[in-house]
Scaffold this active site. Structure first.
Site, PDB file in Angstrom:
ATOM      1  N   ASP A  33       0.849  -1.188   0.000  1.00 10.39           N
ATOM      2  CA  ASP A  33       0.000   0.000   0.000  1.00 10.39           C
ATOM      3  C   ASP A  33       0.890   1.245   0.000  1.00 10.39           C
ATOM      4  OD1 ASP A  33      -3.214   0.538   0.925  1.00 10.39           O
ATOM      5  OD2 ASP A  33      -1.796   2.206   1.164  1.00 10.39           O
ATOM      6  N   ILE A  34       0.488   2.258  -0.749  1.00 11.02           N
ATOM      7  CA  ILE A  34       1.292   3.479  -0.878  1.00 11.02           C
ATOM      8  C   ILE A  34       1.281   4.289   0.423  1.00 11.02           C
ATOM      9  CG2 ILE A  34      -0.499   5.087  -1.700  1.00 11.02           C
ATOM     10  CD1 ILE A  34       1.494   5.837  -3.975  1.00 11.02           C
ATOM     11  N   ASN A  91     -12.892  -3.238   2.242  1.00 10.97           N
ATOM     12  CA  ASN A  91     -13.901  -2.197   2.360  1.00 10.97           C
ATOM     13  C   ASN A  91     -14.812  -2.238   1.139  1.00 10.97           C
ATOM     14  OD1 ASN A  91     -12.817  -1.125   4.785  1.00 10.97           O
ATOM     15  ND2 ASN A  91     -11.203  -0.125   3.601  1.00 10.97           N
ATOM     16  N   GLU A  99     -12.301   3.388  -1.182  1.00  5.54           N
ATOM     17  CA  GLU A  99     -11.827   4.520  -1.979  1.00  5.54           C
ATOM     18  C   GLU A  99     -11.545   4.122  -3.412  1.00  5.54           C
ATOM     19  OE1 GLU A  99      -8.476   6.056   0.153  1.00  5.54           O
ATOM     20  OE2 GLU A  99      -9.723   6.858   1.770  1.00  5.54           O
ATOM     21  N   VAL A 100     -11.037   2.920  -3.623  1.00  2.00           N
ATOM     22  CA  VAL A 100     -10.677   2.493  -4.993  1.00  2.00           C
ATOM     23  C   VAL A 100     -11.674   1.424  -5.446  1.00  2.00           C
ATOM     24  CG1 VAL A 100      -8.895   1.490  -6.453  1.00  2.00           C
ATOM     25  CG2 VAL A 100      -8.236   2.977  -4.541  1.00  2.00           C
ATOM     26  N   HIS A 104     -10.098  -5.049  -3.614  1.00  2.00           N
ATOM     27  CA  HIS A 104      -8.791  -5.255  -3.006  1.00  2.00           C
ATOM     28  C   HIS A 104      -9.013  -5.697  -1.575  1.00  2.00           C
ATOM     29  CE1 HIS A 104     -10.014  -1.051  -2.639  1.00  2.00           C
ATOM     30  NE2 HIS A 104      -9.406  -1.022  -1.456  1.00  2.00           N
ATOM     31  N   HIS A 106      -6.970  -5.845   2.076  1.00  2.17           N
ATOM     32  CA  HIS A 106      -5.810  -5.326   2.800  1.00  2.17           C
ATOM     33  C   HIS A 106      -5.277  -6.429   3.706  1.00  2.17           C
ATOM     34  CE1 HIS A 106      -6.830  -0.912   2.199  1.00  2.17           C
ATOM     35  NE2 HIS A 106      -8.007  -1.453   1.978  1.00  2.17           N
TER      36      HIS A 106
HETATM   37  P1  5GP Z   1      -9.817   1.425   0.361  1.00  2.00           P
HETATM   38  O1  5GP Z   1     -10.151   2.582   1.256  1.00  2.00           O
HETATM   39  O2  5GP Z   1     -10.420   1.584  -1.002  1.00  2.00           O
HETATM   40  O3  5GP Z   1     -10.136   0.096   0.995  1.00  2.00           O
HETATM   41  O4  5GP Z   1      -8.247   1.402   0.223  1.00  2.00           O
HETATM   42  C1  5GP Z   1      -7.563   1.918  -0.868  1.00  2.00           C
HETATM   43  C2  5GP Z   1      -6.090   1.803  -0.541  1.00  2.00           C
HETATM   44  O5  5GP Z   1      -5.347   1.990  -1.723  1.00  2.00           O
HETATM   45  C3  5GP Z   1      -5.586   2.829   0.468  1.00  2.00           C
HETATM   46  O6  5GP Z   1      -5.026   2.147   1.581  1.00  2.00           O
HETATM   47  C4  5GP Z   1      -4.556   3.637  -0.310  1.00  2.00           C
HETATM   48  O7  5GP Z   1      -3.445   4.009   0.472  1.00  2.00           O
HETATM   49  C5  5GP Z   1      -4.169   2.685  -1.421  1.00  2.00           C
HETATM   50  N1  5GP Z   1      -3.744   3.320  -2.652  1.00  2.00           N
HETATM   51  C6  5GP Z   1      -4.374   4.335  -3.295  1.00  2.00           C
HETATM   52  N2  5GP Z   1      -3.707   4.666  -4.412  1.00  2.00           N
HETATM   53  C7  5GP Z   1      -2.638   3.832  -4.481  1.00  2.00           C
HETATM   54  C8  5GP Z   1      -1.576   3.684  -5.419  1.00  2.00           C
HETATM   55  O8  5GP Z   1      -1.476   4.381  -6.425  1.00  2.00           O
HETATM   56  N3  5GP Z   1      -0.654   2.721  -5.156  1.00  2.00           N
HETATM   57  C9  5GP Z   1      -0.723   1.937  -4.051  1.00  2.00           C
HETATM   58  N4  5GP Z   1       0.238   1.022  -3.893  1.00  2.00           N
HETATM   59  N5  5GP Z   1      -1.706   2.038  -3.144  1.00  2.00           N
HETATM   60  C10 5GP Z   1      -2.656   2.982  -3.365  1.00  2.00           C
END
Ligand code: 5GP
Length: 122
Positions: A33-34, A91, A99-100, A104, A106
């Site tokens: 994760d970034i 999520n 968010e994405v 995915h 985690h």
């Molecule tokens: P969500 O809230 O959708 O479950 O988590 C999205 C995750 O994607 C976040 O933890 C965020 O830090 C990670 N993320 C967002 N953009 C990028 C990216 O460009 N590269 C990587 N490696 N992680 C990302």
């Protein structure tokens, strides 16, 4: 929700954006994760275009589902997390704070992770 082929993880899968890769196989990709929330914070995604676990569980093939689950376990073992334990989280949608919009999961580990859900400060 319709799948957006320009979401950030779709772009990572197409190689348009780099990632710090941990594992890749026919059905899945895992990368750091970034913005890590724990000493180990790895994302595992299917290569197929699925918005969420809800979409994936309804529409993915048996091979894709098995592939993702196998990859999750493999990545956690590769990261050395099994002995002390770890957390798996996915999520979904607005209430899940997704968010994405590409499925995915985690993987968190490397420290005691505390209560499952924060009481406040969302
Ligand atoms: P969500 O809230 O959708 O479950 O988590 C999205 C995750 O994607 C976040 O933890 C965020 O830090 C990670 N993320 C967002 N953009 C990028 C990216 O460009 N590269 C990587 N490696 N992680 C990302």
């Amino acid at each position: 929700m319709a799948y957006d082929p320009n979401n950030i993880f779709a772009r990572i899968l197409r190689g348009e954006i780099p990632c710090n890769k941990v594992h890749e196989d026919e059905h899945s990709l895992a990368f750091h994760d970034i913005n890590p929330q724990a000493p180990v914070h790895i994302l595992v995604i299917p290569k197929g275009a699925y918005v969420s676990m809800s979409d994936f569980s309804a529409n993915a093939s048996e091979a894709e589902i098995a592939g993702l689950v196998r990859a999750v376990g493999k990545v956690a073992r590769m990261a050395g997390l099994d002995e002390d334990g770890w957390r798996l989280l996915s999520n979904i949608g607005v209430n899940g704070h997704q968010e994405v919009p590409h499925l995915h999961v985690h993987i968190f580990g490397g420290r005691k992770l505390g209560a499952m859900i924060a009481k406040a400060g969302l």
